[in-house]
Design a protein around this motif. Structure first.
Motif, PDB file in Angstrom:
ATOM      1  N   ARG A  53     -29.569  11.793   0.139  1.00  0.00           N
ATOM      2  CA  ARG A  53     -29.348  13.194   0.466  1.00  0.00           C
ATOM      3  C   ARG A  53     -29.445  13.465   1.972  1.00  0.00           C
ATOM      4  N   LYS A  55     -28.614  13.257   6.150  1.00  0.00           N
ATOM      5  CA  LYS A  55     -27.426  13.437   6.968  1.00  0.00           C
ATOM      6  C   LYS A  55     -27.306  12.352   8.033  1.00  0.00           C
ATOM      7  N   GLU A  99     -19.630  15.228   7.691  1.00  0.00           N
ATOM      8  CA  GLU A  99     -19.127  16.014   6.571  1.00  0.00           C
ATOM      9  C   GLU A  99     -19.917  15.650   5.318  1.00  0.00           C
ATOM     10  N   PRO A 100     -19.964  16.546   4.329  1.00  0.00           N
ATOM     11  CA  PRO A 100     -20.706  16.259   3.095  1.00  0.00           C
ATOM     12  C   PRO A 100     -20.113  15.047   2.374  1.00  0.00           C
ATOM     13  N   LEU A 101     -20.981  14.260   1.745  1.00  0.00           N
ATOM     14  CA  LEU A 101     -20.543  13.090   0.995  1.00  0.00           C
ATOM     15  C   LEU A 101     -20.323  13.454  -0.467  1.00  0.00           C
ATOM     16  N   LYS A 102     -19.503  12.668  -1.160  1.00  0.00           N
ATOM     17  CA  LYS A 102     -19.214  12.923  -2.572  1.00  0.00           C
ATOM     18  C   LYS A 102     -20.432  12.651  -3.441  1.00  0.00           C
ATOM     19  N   ASP A 103     -20.556  13.388  -4.524  1.00  0.00           N
ATOM     20  CA  ASP A 103     -21.649  13.163  -5.466  1.00  0.00           C
ATOM     21  C   ASP A 103     -21.403  11.884  -6.274  1.00  0.00           C
ATOM     22  N   THR A 133     -25.028   8.165  -3.477  1.00  0.00           N
ATOM     23  CA  THR A 133     -25.441   9.559  -3.650  1.00  0.00           C
ATOM     24  C   THR A 133     -25.783   9.847  -5.107  1.00  0.00           C
TER      25      THR A 133
END
Length: 308
Positions: A53, A55, A99-103, A133
């Motif tokens: 979780r 960054k 950028e946000p990572l995939k679940d 993740t």
């Protein structure tokens, strides 16, 4: 009395000066040349972490290091639109995601031979960092060999791509789900793949955008859909075959890795350029259309007129 003291002092002063001069000219004796690459001391979080979780990632080495050709060689699988910011500070490698990572996705960071020690430039070969993740690390793999169709030789820096999107147009429009680079003999192994159905492609990515842009880029595809699962995972590697490249005395062999056989064979080709295509068109008058078409290089362009 003063003269006798002066005569006695001058030789002593000269001896001191000469000794100092000799001391300056002496070169220090060095130890054996450093032949070892940097070694990981700790990483936050550890490689192999699940439920990631954060960054950023911090990887600390036992010595100072440099990053060689980072923009050219670094890869992240699955790829992201905006690559993370990667830099060295003291003995620590910083990786900051933009950028946000995939679940529920397993990510592999490929550094190849980018990380090298500061003094001698010794690289860490094929350095990777893996995290997920989700709650598990995907562990399936796809292996194979890719060569140039025109001469059956291995290409250079050939990108191997897996797509869960099975449409033929996917390599031109979207980023792959997994990728890696084939070695100097054309062998590849895509690691940390999730079970599922995929199409497999190879690409000479000239503009480094992870997409197929014809006609200048060489391209290859496996002719059927791959079913990647635990029952049909990659084969065990064949025993290493000794390099048979002969070189003259004093020369180094060009191949640096043993040849290996993979499960899937691909042959790179270049798309044939269209002999004729529309250059432009215009409509200067209400009853007239003008189309400008191309012809093969040995002929002149011509105009095709349609009047209505």
């Amino acid at each position: 009395m003063k003269e006798s003291i002066l005569r006695f002092s001058l030789p002593a002063v000269m001896v001191v000066i000469l000794a100092a001069g000799c001391a300056k000219q002496a070169s220090p004796v060095g130890g054996p040349k450093d032949m070892t690459p940097p070694d990981v001391v700790k990483s936050i979080p550890k490689s192999g972490t699940t439920l990631f979780r954060d960054k950023s990632i911090l990887i600390t080495f036992n010595e100072y290091f440099t990053l060689d050709k980072l923009n050219e060689k670094f890869m992240m699988s699955p790829p992201v639109k905006t690559k993370p910011k990667i830099y060295a500070k003291d003995k620590t490698l910083h990786i900051d995601f933009k950028e946000p990572l995939k679940d529920s996705t397993t990510y592999t960071l490929y550094f190849q031979d980018i990380i090298r020690d500061l003094n001698e430039g010794n690289p860490i070969p094929n350095f990777q960092y893996v995290f997920s993740t989700g709650s598990v690390l995907d562990s399936l793999s796809v292996t194979g060999n890719v060569v140039l169709a025109r001469n059956l030789e291995a290409g250079k820096n050939i990108l191997m791509m897996l797509y869960a999107n099975l449409a033929d147009s996917a390599p031109r429009k979207i980023l792959p789900d997994y990728l890696t680079v084939a070695d100097v003999n054309g062998y590849f192994r895509i690691n940390n793949v999730k079970a599922g159905k995929y199409r497999l492609y190879a690409l000479e990515d000239l503009n480094n955008n992870n997409k197929y842009d014809p006609p200048d880029e060489s391209f290859a595809f496996f002719d059927s859909v791959l079913s990647v699962n635990s029952e049909k995972n990659f084969k065990l590697l064949d025993p290493e075959i000794k390099d048979t490249v002969k070189t003259k005395k004093g020369e180094k062999a060009t191949k640096k890795v043993p040849f290996r056989y993979g499960d899937h064979q691909l042959y790179l080709f270049n798309a044939e350029k269209k002999a004729r295509y529309l250059i432009s068109s215009d409509r200067k008058m209400a009853y007239q259309f003008m189309y400008y078409l191309s012809l093969p290089p040995d002929t002149m362009n011509f105009r095709f007129r349609f009047e209505g």
